[in-house]
Scaffold this motif. Structure first.
Motif, PDB file in Angstrom:
ATOM      1  N   ASN A 293       0.826  -1.201   0.000  1.00 32.82           N
ATOM      2  CA  ASN A 293       0.000   0.000   0.000  1.00 32.82           C
ATOM      3  C   ASN A 293       0.865   1.257   0.000  1.00 32.82           C
ATOM      4  O   ASN A 293       0.604   2.206  -0.755  1.00 32.82           O
ATOM      5  CB  ASN A 293      -0.917  -0.012   1.216  1.00 32.82           C
ATOM      6  N   ASP A 294       1.916   1.259   0.834  1.00 31.38           N
ATOM      7  CA  ASP A 294       2.778   2.443   0.912  1.00 31.38           C
ATOM      8  C   ASP A 294       3.619   2.609  -0.349  1.00 31.38           C
ATOM      9  O   ASP A 294       3.934   3.736  -0.761  1.00 31.38           O
ATOM     10  CB  ASP A 294       3.706   2.341   2.127  1.00 31.38           C
ATOM     11  N   ALA A 295       3.994   1.497  -0.988  1.00 35.57           N
ATOM     12  CA  ALA A 295       4.851   1.582  -2.174  1.00 35.57           C
ATOM     13  C   ALA A 295       4.065   1.831  -3.453  1.00 35.57           C
ATOM     14  O   ALA A 295       4.489   2.606  -4.320  1.00 35.57           O
ATOM     15  CB  ALA A 295       5.660   0.282  -2.309  1.00 35.57           C
ATOM     16  N   LYS A 296       2.902   1.175  -3.594  1.00 33.39           N
ATOM     17  CA  LYS A 296       2.157   1.224  -4.846  1.00 33.39           C
ATOM     18  C   LYS A 296       0.787   1.870  -4.737  1.00 33.39           C
ATOM     19  O   LYS A 296       0.128   2.111  -5.755  1.00 33.39           O
ATOM     20  CB  LYS A 296       1.978  -0.206  -5.379  1.00 33.39           C
ATOM     21  N   GLY A 297       0.331   2.089  -3.527  1.00 36.27           N
ATOM     22  CA  GLY A 297      -0.977   2.683  -3.357  1.00 36.27           C
ATOM     23  C   GLY A 297      -2.076   1.641  -3.240  1.00 36.27           C
ATOM     24  O   GLY A 297      -1.886   0.460  -3.548  1.00 36.27           O
ATOM     25  N   PHE A 298      -3.255   2.098  -2.805  1.00 35.99           N
ATOM     26  CA  PHE A 298      -4.354   1.168  -2.541  1.00 35.99           C
ATOM     27  C   PHE A 298      -4.901   0.542  -3.816  1.00 35.99           C
ATOM     28  O   PHE A 298      -5.532  -0.514  -3.780  1.00 35.99           O
ATOM     29  CB  PHE A 298      -5.482   1.880  -1.783  1.00 35.99           C
ATOM     30  N   PHE A 299      -4.651   1.178  -4.961  1.00 38.52           N
ATOM     31  CA  PHE A 299      -5.128   0.590  -6.210  1.00 38.52           C
ATOM     32  C   PHE A 299      -4.470  -0.767  -6.453  1.00 38.52           C
ATOM     33  O   PHE A 299      -5.083  -1.670  -7.029  1.00 38.52           O
ATOM     34  CB  PHE A 299      -4.863   1.536  -7.389  1.00 38.52           C
ATOM     35  N   MET A 300      -3.216  -0.923  -6.044  1.00 38.56           N
ATOM     36  CA  MET A 300      -2.549  -2.216  -6.174  1.00 38.56           C
ATOM     37  C   MET A 300      -3.212  -3.262  -5.256  1.00 38.56           C
ATOM     38  O   MET A 300      -3.357  -4.429  -5.637  1.00 38.56           O
ATOM     39  CB  MET A 300      -1.065  -2.084  -5.837  1.00 38.56           C
ATOM     40  N   ILE A 301      -3.627  -2.827  -4.074  1.00 39.03           N
ATOM     41  CA  ILE A 301      -4.341  -3.736  -3.170  1.00 39.03           C
ATOM     42  C   ILE A 301      -5.637  -4.201  -3.820  1.00 39.03           C
ATOM     43  O   ILE A 301      -6.000  -5.383  -3.772  1.00 39.03           O
ATOM     44  CB  ILE A 301      -4.640  -3.055  -1.824  1.00 39.03           C
ATOM     45  N   ARG A 302      -6.344  -3.273  -4.459  1.00 39.50           N
ATOM     46  CA  ARG A 302      -7.592  -3.623  -5.145  1.00 39.50           C
ATOM     47  C   ARG A 302      -7.322  -4.623  -6.274  1.00 39.50           C
ATOM     48  O   ARG A 302      -8.112  -5.541  -6.502  1.00 39.50           O
ATOM     49  CB  ARG A 302      -8.265  -2.370  -5.709  1.00 39.50           C
ATOM     50  N   GLU A 303      -6.214  -4.433  -6.985  1.00 38.20           N
ATOM     51  CA  GLU A 303      -5.863  -5.356  -8.067  1.00 38.20           C
ATOM     52  C   GLU A 303      -5.591  -6.756  -7.509  1.00 38.20           C
ATOM     53  O   GLU A 303      -6.019  -7.765  -8.089  1.00 38.20           O
ATOM     54  CB  GLU A 303      -4.642  -4.828  -8.817  1.00 38.20           C
ATOM     55  N   ILE A 304      -4.897  -6.812  -6.370  1.00 39.74           N
ATOM     56  CA  ILE A 304      -4.622  -8.101  -5.730  1.00 39.74           C
ATOM     57  C   ILE A 304      -5.914  -8.771  -5.293  1.00 39.74           C
ATOM     58  O   ILE A 304      -6.111  -9.982  -5.458  1.00 39.74           O
ATOM     59  CB  ILE A 304      -3.676  -7.900  -4.533  1.00 39.74           C
ATOM     60  N   LEU A 305      -6.833  -7.979  -4.750  1.00 35.23           N
ATOM     61  CA  LEU A 305      -8.126  -8.534  -4.320  1.00 35.23           C
ATOM     62  C   LEU A 305      -8.906  -9.085  -5.509  1.00 35.23           C
ATOM     63  O   LEU A 305      -9.565 -10.128  -5.392  1.00 35.23           O
ATOM     64  CB  LEU A 305      -8.946  -7.450  -3.607  1.00 35.23           C
ATOM     65  N   ALA A 306      -8.831  -8.393  -6.629  1.00 34.23           N
ATOM     66  CA  ALA A 306      -9.536  -8.863  -7.830  1.00 34.23           C
ATOM     67  C   ALA A 306      -8.960 -10.192  -8.312  1.00 34.23           C
ATOM     68  O   ALA A 306      -9.697 -11.104  -8.708  1.00 34.23           O
ATOM     69  CB  ALA A 306      -9.448  -7.812  -8.935  1.00 34.23           C
ATOM     70  N   ILE A 307      -7.636 -10.319  -8.260  1.00 29.90           N
ATOM     71  CA  ILE A 307      -6.996 -11.585  -8.643  1.00 29.90           C
ATOM     72  C   ILE A 307      -7.426 -12.695  -7.678  1.00 29.90           C
ATOM     73  O   ILE A 307      -7.735 -13.818  -8.089  1.00 29.90           O
ATOM     74  CB  ILE A 307      -5.463 -11.432  -8.649  1.00 29.90           C
ATOM     75  N   GLY A 308      -7.466 -12.363  -6.388  1.00 28.03           N
ATOM     76  CA  GLY A 308      -7.890 -13.347  -5.403  1.00 28.03           C
ATOM     77  C   GLY A 308      -9.312 -13.814  -5.625  1.00 28.03           C
ATOM     78  O   GLY A 308      -9.623 -15.017  -5.497  1.00 28.03           O
ATOM     79  N   THR A 309     -10.191 -12.892  -5.982  1.00 28.46           N
ATOM     80  CA  THR A 309     -11.588 -13.253  -6.256  1.00 28.46           C
ATOM     81  C   THR A 309     -11.688 -14.209  -7.442  1.00 28.46           C
ATOM     82  O   THR A 309     -12.446 -15.181  -7.417  1.00 28.46           O
ATOM     83  CB  THR A 309     -12.425 -11.993  -6.534  1.00 28.46           C
ATOM     84  N   SER A 310     -10.893 -13.961  -8.480  1.00 25.35           N
ATOM     85  CA  SER A 310     -10.943 -14.813  -9.679  1.00 25.35           C
ATOM     86  C   SER A 310     -10.384 -16.204  -9.413  1.00 25.35           C
ATOM     87  O   SER A 310     -10.740 -17.160 -10.108  1.00 25.35           O
ATOM     88  CB  SER A 310     -10.165 -14.158 -10.819  1.00 25.35           C
ATOM     89  N   LYS A 311      -9.523 -16.344  -8.401  1.00 26.76           N
ATOM     90  CA  LYS A 311      -8.906 -17.632  -8.096  1.00 26.76           C
ATOM     91  C   LYS A 311      -9.555 -18.342  -6.909  1.00 26.76           C
ATOM     92  O   LYS A 311      -9.061 -19.355  -6.443  1.00 26.76           O
ATOM     93  CB  LYS A 311      -7.415 -17.442  -7.805  1.00 26.76           C
ATOM     94  N   ARG A 312     -10.666 -17.808  -6.425  1.00 23.31           N
ATOM     95  CA  ARG A 312     -11.327 -18.387  -5.263  1.00 23.31           C
ATOM     96  C   ARG A 312     -11.806 -19.801  -5.559  1.00 23.31           C
ATOM     97  O   ARG A 312     -12.411 -20.067  -6.596  1.00 23.31           O
ATOM     98  CB  ARG A 312     -12.514 -17.502  -4.869  1.00 23.31           C
ATOM     99  N   THR A 313     -11.533 -20.720  -4.638  1.00 25.62           N
ATOM    100  CA  THR A 313     -11.931 -22.117  -4.829  1.00 25.62           C
ATOM    101  C   THR A 313     -13.396 -22.329  -4.456  1.00 25.62           C
ATOM    102  O   THR A 313     -14.025 -21.468  -3.834  1.00 25.62           O
ATOM    103  CB  THR A 313     -11.068 -23.054  -3.976  1.00 25.62           C
ATOM    104  N   ARG A 314     -13.913 -23.493  -4.825  1.00 30.26           N
ATOM    105  CA  ARG A 314     -15.293 -23.837  -4.508  1.00 30.26           C
ATOM    106  C   ARG A 314     -15.515 -23.849  -2.989  1.00 30.26           C
ATOM    107  O   ARG A 314     -16.523 -23.364  -2.492  1.00 30.26           O
ATOM    108  CB  ARG A 314     -15.624 -25.216  -5.081  1.00 30.26           C
ATOM    109  N   GLN A 315     -14.543 -24.385  -2.254  1.00 29.41           N
ATOM    110  CA  GLN A 315     -14.701 -24.437  -0.805  1.00 29.41           C
ATOM    111  C   GLN A 315     -14.641 -23.037  -0.193  1.00 29.41           C
ATOM    112  O   GLN A 315     -15.411 -22.720   0.726  1.00 29.41           O
ATOM    113  CB  GLN A 315     -13.608 -25.309  -0.177  1.00 29.41           C
ATOM    114  N   GLN A 316     -13.749 -22.179  -0.707  1.00 28.14           N
ATOM    115  CA  GLN A 316     -13.662 -20.819  -0.187  1.00 28.14           C
ATOM    116  C   GLN A 316     -14.956 -20.052  -0.418  1.00 28.14           C
ATOM    117  O   GLN A 316     -15.421 -19.310   0.445  1.00 28.14           O
ATOM    118  CB  GLN A 316     -12.479 -20.095  -0.841  1.00 28.14           C
ATOM    119  N   GLN A 317     -15.579 -20.241  -1.592  1.00 25.31           N
ATOM    120  CA  GLN A 317     -16.853 -19.598  -1.862  1.00 25.31           C
ATOM    121  C   GLN A 317     -17.926 -20.135  -0.923  1.00 25.31           C
ATOM    122  O   GLN A 317     -18.790 -19.381  -0.440  1.00 25.31           O
ATOM    123  CB  GLN A 317     -17.268 -19.829  -3.313  1.00 25.31           C
TER     124      GLN A 317
END
Length: 360
Positions: A293-317
């Motif tokens: 967050n300090d190096a790249k800003g919160f937009f990078m955090i949002r990008e990471i969250l979006a990647i995490g959402t796309s890779k969410r497993t059936r059990q995690q959902q």
């Protein structure tokens, strides 16, 4: 209530069944998507699926004789997971859904209960583990159970709990008495030294089925449990050569009398799996996220969250869905509370526990 009771282990099998997911839905009333499949099993089964120490074994080995069906086994923590995630509701808000589950199992002629553990908790000081251990050494116990053993633990030179076993390890009836506070808490925690002695009754085979049969045919678990204790064991004052004529210790009589008043309740609340994940992220991932967050800003955090959402497993959902079904989300009150802090207009979710249930 001076004593309390909880089911601390349950194992049962259903003949004629092959689909573990159907068993989870029908009996446990938990979303099968929460379970993880395993290419190995136990008790003669080749495969299994698990969630929070609830194990469902299926696919019997070819050399097994008879209809093994599907087997469900819950350890102590698995029992707490069941209570936290099942939509099988109790008849009132005071008792555990285990009573409903036991009724369902008893009514099904294809079900065999092979093990059930009943945990009786003493937080009032009736049971002194050192006194009980001395009774084993001095043979001041009136019981038909012959095998007895005392295990004393140490952390260096400091005593770290005593466990008393009455009954053989694989017998159909065994008693285990231990310091639950020292098992549950760390020495640095204040609860470590509080009085919490667990008196655990392990029942297998005919004893397990007999207990289930008695439980569904009584409105008074306390009298049932105290009757089991009176039938199986008594701690005595050695005043006579004939052990049956000896006087029963007052502390034991007081404990059994307190058991007679108990109900089957939920004793140990289990944190939802999603909340455990949040705690883990705070401990392990939060420093790295702060660097990003300090190096790249919160937009990078949002990008990471979006990647995490796309890779969410059936059990995690499924864990997310279960959490949402367990909690009512009131965004209006939360938004108002949040907006009053620092003038922020972003929404925050306020969760109020409400468990949805299956209809009768």
């Amino acid at each position: 209530m001076k004593s309390a009771a909880s089911i601390d282990w349950l194992t049962f099998s259903i003949k004629g069944e092959t689909d573990p997911h159907a068993i989870v839905k029908r009996y446990l009333r938990i979303d099968p998507a929460l379970f993880v499949d395993h290419p190995h099993g136990k008790y003669g089964y080749q495969r299994s699926m698990s969630f929070g120490n609830i194990f469902v074994f299926h696919d019997p080995a070819p050399d097994r004789i008879g209809d093994m069906g599907v087997c469900v086994s819950m350890s102590g923590s698995g029992c707490r997971t069941f209570e936290a995630h099942t939509t099988l509701h109790s008849k009132d808000d005071l008792t555990t859904p285990f009573l409903r589950l036991v009724e369902q199992l008893h009514a099904d002629e294809n079900v065999n209960v092979s093990r059930v553990d009943l945990a009786l908790d003493d937080t009032e000081g009736y049971l002194d583990l050192e006194v009980i251990a001395a009774a084993v050494d001095e043979n001041t116990i009136n019981s038909r159970i012959r095998k007895r053993r005392v295990v004393k633990g140490y952390d260096g030179t400091i005593k770290d709990g005593t466990t008393v076993y009455i009954g053989a390890e694989q017998s159909d009836f065994r008693i285990r008495i231990y310091d639950k506070a020292k098992e549950r808490y760390k020495p640095t925690e204040p609860e470590y030294n509080k009085h919490w002695v667990r008196f655990e009754i392990v029942m297998r085979g005919d004893n397990a089925n007999g207990f289930v049969n008695a439980l569904v045919n009584t409105d008074d678990l306390g009298l049932l449990a105290s009757g089991i204790l009176n039938d199986k064991i008594a701690f005595i004052e050695r005043t006579e050569t004939n052990i049956t004529r000896c006087e029963v210790c007052k502390w034991w009589t007081d404990f059994v009398d307190s058991v007679a008043n108990i109900k089957l309740v939920i004793k140990e609340e289990t944190q939802h799996r999603l909340l455990k994940s949040i705690d883990w992220v705070k401990r392990q991932i939060a420093p790295t996220l702060s660097l990003i967050n300090d190096a790249k800003g919160f937009f990078m955090i949002r990008e990471i969250l979006a990647i995490g959402t796309s890779k969410r497993t059936r059990q995690q959902q499924a864990i997310l869905d279960d959490y949402r079904n367990s909690y009512y989300i009131d965004t209006r009150q939360a938004t108002k509370a949040w907006s009053e802090q620092d003038g922020c207009t972003d929404q925050i979710l306020l969760h109020v526990p409400v468990r949805s249930v299956y209809p009768d």
